[in-house]
Design a protein around this motif. Structure first.
Motif, short mmCIF file in Angstrom:
data_model
loop_
_atom_site.label_atom_id
_atom_site.label_comp_id
_atom_site.label_asym_id
_atom_site.label_seq_id
_atom_site.Cartn_x
_atom_site.Cartn_y
_atom_site.Cartn_z
N HIS A 228 -0.52 -11.87 -3.68
CA HIS A 228 -0.49 -10.63 -2.90
C HIS A 228 0.92 -10.04 -2.82
N THR A 230 2.06 -7.52 -4.28
CA THR A 230 2.05 -6.06 -4.33
C THR A 230 2.29 -5.44 -2.96
N LEU A 233 5.93 -5.19 -3.07
CA LEU A 233 6.38 -4.38 -4.21
C LEU A 233 6.11 -2.90 -3.99
N ASP A 234 5.00 -2.58 -3.33
CA ASP A 234 4.67 -1.18 -3.07
C ASP A 234 5.67 -0.53 -2.11
N ASN A 300 1.21 -7.85 -14.83
CA ASN A 300 0.96 -6.49 -14.34
C ASN A 300 2.10 -6.00 -13.44
N TYR A 301 2.67 -6.91 -12.65
CA TYR A 301 3.79 -6.53 -11.80
C TYR A 301 4.96 -6.03 -12.63
N TYR A 305 6.08 -2.35 -11.89
CA TYR A 305 7.30 -2.24 -11.08
C TYR A 305 8.52 -2.59 -11.95
#
Length: 417
Positions: A228, A230, A233-234, A300-301, A305
């Motif tokens: 989790h 993200t 990161l968001d 994906n990160y 990002y």
């Protein structure tokens, strides 16, 4: 990632995955090693903490200003003379209230089954299904998590309120009825006490009953995602540190000499996974599933990002020490924390070429004196490493760094670690 000028005040986040008691022990040992070995970072003053399941305990403690070594004292060290220590034995209390409340449903279910049976024949499996609501949803009670953490966070300088923390803390649980992730600590969920959010995030289905909050039920946050990350990161962070304690074990290669790579570990045989029977096969399957999900998420990160450096820290896949340990055993907790501490120091030492570049961009340097200290321990050493073992360890580090330099040069300066 494309480098510009280094951030003057980098935003650093820490994501801690779950893994039961063993996961928490590994993360504490690893964090102690990181705090000692990295200069320019304070793990109690990060921008954002994300905790899932057992990682929620550690994240909540760090966000409250409890240092990694204090966490070691609170959760792992001898508790006989400690007043505020958290005793993990409380997690092994049977869920008596759950057993009792579920048993109250049994008479009505028996009557309904008898009535249905009188109207026609029904299969044995169908009869068992009818009694499902009378079965408890968890074996052990997790109520004491809320109680003990409420007491721990009531100490001066600490808080049980997300909104009063200096940094951001997000504890992720799974909403049982919709199977969606819920970020406790974020807007709309920040009124929930931190202790209750930890209890919900760590409610492993089958082991602990779901936790009721505001009339809704929540279970372990790892059901949806492993990390989790993200959530942080968001928000926009410059450096994302990820700790994952559970990895599948690679039994296909022979074990390295104990004095060469892991001089702190006792020699243990490495059987093939199947020789361990059903528990070993299920453990390997579970670890493989959650780790493959983590690896996919990290890829994906990196694409989603590109302006954030992401560093994953996890156990060695060929190290049997953590794999062979009983996940819910506390008798080995000091030894396992020491093992995680030494293994993390070994990782930092052997990968210093790549790590120095990535960490240095954010003003963090490796403490070489601390890493070179062969006498550093969390717990009293069981036996001292031999001189041959120390020499082999240094040779291994040199070869690893040389390989990294070669890899980096072949990829035009992009490190492969």
């Amino acid at each position: 990632m494309t480098r510009t000028s280094p951030p003057s005040s980098p935003k650093i986040a820490l994501a801690l995955a779950g893994g039961g008691p063993l996961g928490a022990i590994y993360e504490i040992g690893a964090l102690c090693a990181l705090q000692e070995s990295l200069v320019g970072i304070d793990f109690t003053r990060l921008h954002h903490y994300v905790g899932v399941s057992a990682g929620g305990f550690i994240a909540a403690g760090l966000a409250n200003g409890i240092t990694p070594h204090q966490l070691f004292s609170l959760f792992i060290e001898d508790r006989k003379h400690q007043i505020e220590a958290f005793d993990p034995a409380c997690l092994l209390t049977p869920a008596f209230s759950e057993f009792f409340s579920r048993s109250l449903r049994l008479p009505a279910l028996l009557m309904a089954s008898a009535w249905q049976g009188s109207m026609g024949r029904q299969s044995f499996m169908r009869m068992l299904e009818r009694f499902g609501p009378s079965l408890p949803t968890g074996i052990f009670s997790n109520q004491q998590i809320d109680v003990e953490l409420t007491r721990l966070f009531a100490k001066p300088g600490r808080t049980n309120d997300f909104r009063q923390l200096k940094g951001r803390l997000t504890l992720v649980a799974t909403h049982l009825d919709s199977s969606t992730a819920v970020p406790f600590g974020r807007t709309g969920w920040d009124h929930v006490p931190i202790s209750k959010a930890v209890q919900a995030s760590a409610a492993l289905p089958g082991l602990f009953p779901p936790v009721e909050i505001d009339g809704q039920h929540f279970v372990d946050g790892a059901l949806i995602k492993t990390m989790h990350a993200t959530v942080a990161l968001d928000d926009g962070v410059d450096l994302m540190l990820c700790l994952n304690p559970l990895v599948p074990f690679d039994a296909s290669a022979p074990k390295a000499p104990v004095d060469a790579l892991t001089p702190w570990a006792a020699p243990e045989p490495i059987p093939r996974i199947a020789e361990g029977g059903l528990p070993a096969v299920l453990s390997q399957t579970f670890r493989s599933l959650i780790h493959s999900r983590l690896v996919l998420g990290l890829k994906n990160y990196e694409q989603a990002y590109p302006n954030t450096d992401i560093i994953l820290i996890e156990p060695n896949h060929r190290d049997p020490e953590l794999y062979l340990a009983n996940t819910f055993s506390y008798s080995q907790r000091r030894h396992l924390a020491e093992h995680a501490y030494q293994q993390t120091r070994q990782m930092l030492h052997s990968r210093q070429t790549g790590l120095s570049t990535k960490l240095g961009y954010h003003g963090i340097t490796l403490n070489h004196a601390a890493l070179d200290d062969t006498h550093a321990h969390l717990c009293p050493p069981r036996r001292a490493p031999t001189r041959v073992g120390q020499s082999l360890t240094k040779l291994h580090n040199i070869m690893t760094n040389l390989q990294q330099v070669v890899n980096a040069a072949s990829l035009d300066g992009v490190p492969t670690w």
